[in-house]
Design a protein around this motif. Structure first.
Motif, mmCIF file in Angstrom:
data_model
loop_
_atom_site.group_PDB
_atom_site.id
_atom_site.type_symbol
_atom_site.label_atom_id
_atom_site.label_comp_id
_atom_site.label_asym_id
_atom_site.label_seq_id
_atom_site.Cartn_x
_atom_site.Cartn_y
_atom_site.Cartn_z
ATOM 1 N N ARG A 82 0.831 -1.196 0.000
ATOM 2 C CA ARG A 82 0.000 0.000 0.000
ATOM 3 C C ARG A 82 0.872 1.255 0.000
ATOM 4 O O ARG A 82 2.091 1.166 0.169
ATOM 5 C CB ARG A 82 -0.944 -0.005 1.202
ATOM 6 C CG ARG A 82 -1.952 -1.153 1.158
ATOM 7 C CD ARG A 82 -3.054 -0.952 2.163
ATOM 8 N NE ARG A 82 -4.018 -2.041 2.144
ATOM 9 C CZ ARG A 82 -5.130 -2.058 2.866
ATOM 10 N NH1 ARG A 82 -5.410 -1.039 3.679
ATOM 11 N NH2 ARG A 82 -5.955 -3.078 2.797
ATOM 12 N N PRO A 135 -4.887 1.133 -0.683
ATOM 13 C CA PRO A 135 -4.598 0.186 -1.764
ATOM 14 C C PRO A 135 -4.225 0.954 -3.031
ATOM 15 O O PRO A 135 -4.683 2.089 -3.240
ATOM 16 C CB PRO A 135 -5.912 -0.572 -1.948
ATOM 17 C CG PRO A 135 -6.668 -0.359 -0.673
ATOM 18 C CD PRO A 135 -6.268 1.003 -0.192
ATOM 19 N N ALA A 157 -9.833 -3.669 -4.314
ATOM 20 C CA ALA A 157 -9.262 -2.672 -3.413
ATOM 21 C C ALA A 157 -10.260 -2.268 -2.337
ATOM 22 O O ALA A 157 -9.915 -2.172 -1.144
ATOM 23 C CB ALA A 157 -8.812 -1.450 -4.215
ATOM 24 N N GLN A 212 -10.736 -4.945 0.271
ATOM 25 C CA GLN A 212 -9.655 -4.897 1.255
ATOM 26 C C GLN A 212 -9.942 -3.856 2.328
ATOM 27 O O GLN A 212 -9.775 -4.112 3.529
ATOM 28 C CB GLN A 212 -8.324 -4.558 0.571
ATOM 29 C CG GLN A 212 -7.665 -5.691 -0.160
ATOM 30 C CD GLN A 212 -6.283 -5.306 -0.665
ATOM 31 O OE1 GLN A 212 -5.740 -4.257 -0.318
ATOM 32 N NE2 GLN A 212 -5.700 -6.150 -1.495
ATOM 33 N N LEU A 272 -8.645 4.803 -2.460
ATOM 34 C CA LEU A 272 -7.480 4.160 -3.052
ATOM 35 C C LEU A 272 -6.712 5.119 -3.938
ATOM 36 O O LEU A 272 -7.203 6.208 -4.281
ATOM 37 C CB LEU A 272 -7.897 2.933 -3.860
ATOM 38 C CG LEU A 272 -8.859 3.145 -5.021
ATOM 39 C CD1 LEU A 272 -8.450 2.297 -6.226
ATOM 40 C CD2 LEU A 272 -10.283 2.750 -4.609
#
Length: 286
Positions: free
Chosen positions: A150, A156, A186, A189, A201
């Motif tokens: 990351r 992400p 993403a 996550q 992200l």
């Protein structure tokens, strides 16, 4: 004359002191840390200035708003029934995101959520994308990946290598569906990280070696529509790595299409992009 000489000496001493400080390992580390700090702060400032950060609301207000969004309308038409079924199947986190995006206006959030859900039905369903062999083949090209690491803000990162994308040979629908799949992964996550985790992200477009055969305006239009209509305020930083001069006319076309999201785009050299990641990252060493 003496005063002038004294001032010159003082300025020279100050300059010499600064240069000496920079020359030491400690001085270089401090300067590097300051540059990294500026780079890491800038995405938040840019996103906030452009109105691209979500407001935080009281949990009770969100819960009431989501309930209003799900409530059936007086209209007894088939469309109204279909809408109610779509909203009933949608997860709370999705409705809450659009509700926050529309600043607790339940009617506007409902309309935007329905647009999103209808779009998902058109070949962009999450389960469908995960199981698609065509999307898997597109992913195998390596043109776009969700990084295993990351960025410095724990977001992400979707990383796109433009030299692996040839506009003459690509199949647009596959590229678009791969894009959505990576964004889905993403966001999944982030949901797994729990409360207090980042909600957005980063996208990195590596333009080293870029030529006009890699310029895909149709895909860019799709990407822009996604961030406006389907993933609002989900992307908080876009890095363009070393765009060559041939990219200039492409950017002149793309920038107006991005509207306020253009404020999130930063063109950087690979060595400067390192400031957005962990100091130990080797992402841009190649």
């Amino acid at each position: 004359r003496r005063l002038t000489s004294t001032m010159t000496i003082q300025r020279g001493a100050t300059l010499e002191t600064r240069q000496s400080a920079r020359a030491t390992p400690c001085g270089r580390n401090v300067a590097r840390a300051r540059r990294a700090s500026r780079c890491r702060r800038s995405p938040r400032v840019a996103a906030a200035d452009a109105g691209l950060t979500l407001d935080v609301f009281d949990d009770d207000a969100i819960e009431r708003g989501v309930a209003v969004m799900r409530a059936s309308r007086d209209d007894a038409s088939d469309d109204a029934s279909d809408d109610a079924e779509l909203l009933a199947s949608a997860p709370d986190w999705l409705l809450a995101w659009f509700l926050r995006d529309r600043k607790l206006d339940a009617d506007k959030a409902r309309a935007k959520t329905l647009k999103y859900l209808e779009w998902r039905r058109s070949g962009y369903g999450e389960s469908e994308l995960k199981l698609s062999s065509e999307v898997a083949e597109e992913a195998a090209s390596g043109k776009a990946v969700l990084l295993g690491e990351r960025d410095a803000q724990n977001r992400p990162v979707v990383y796109v290598t433009l030299t692996k994308h040839d506009v003459e040979t690509r199949e647009l629908s596959r590229t678009c569906r791969l894009c959505v799949k990576l964004v889905d992964e993403a966001l999944e996550q982030l949901r797994g990280d729990g409360a207090g985790a980042p909600e957005t992200l980063m996208c990195v477009f590596d333009l080293r070696g870029f030529t006009m055969k890699n310029a895909d305006i149709d895909f860019v239009k799709f990407f822009i529509k996604c961030i406006f209509d389907y993933f609002p305020k989900r992307i908080s930083q876009v890095l363009l790595i070393e765009p060559p001069w041939v990219f200039t006319p492409v950017w002149q076309i793309v920038k107006p299409l991005m509207g306020k999201y253009a404020a999130l785009v930063k063109q950087v050299k690979a060595k400067d992009a390192k400031a957005y990641f962990d100091p130990e990252s080797t992402l841009f060493d190649a």
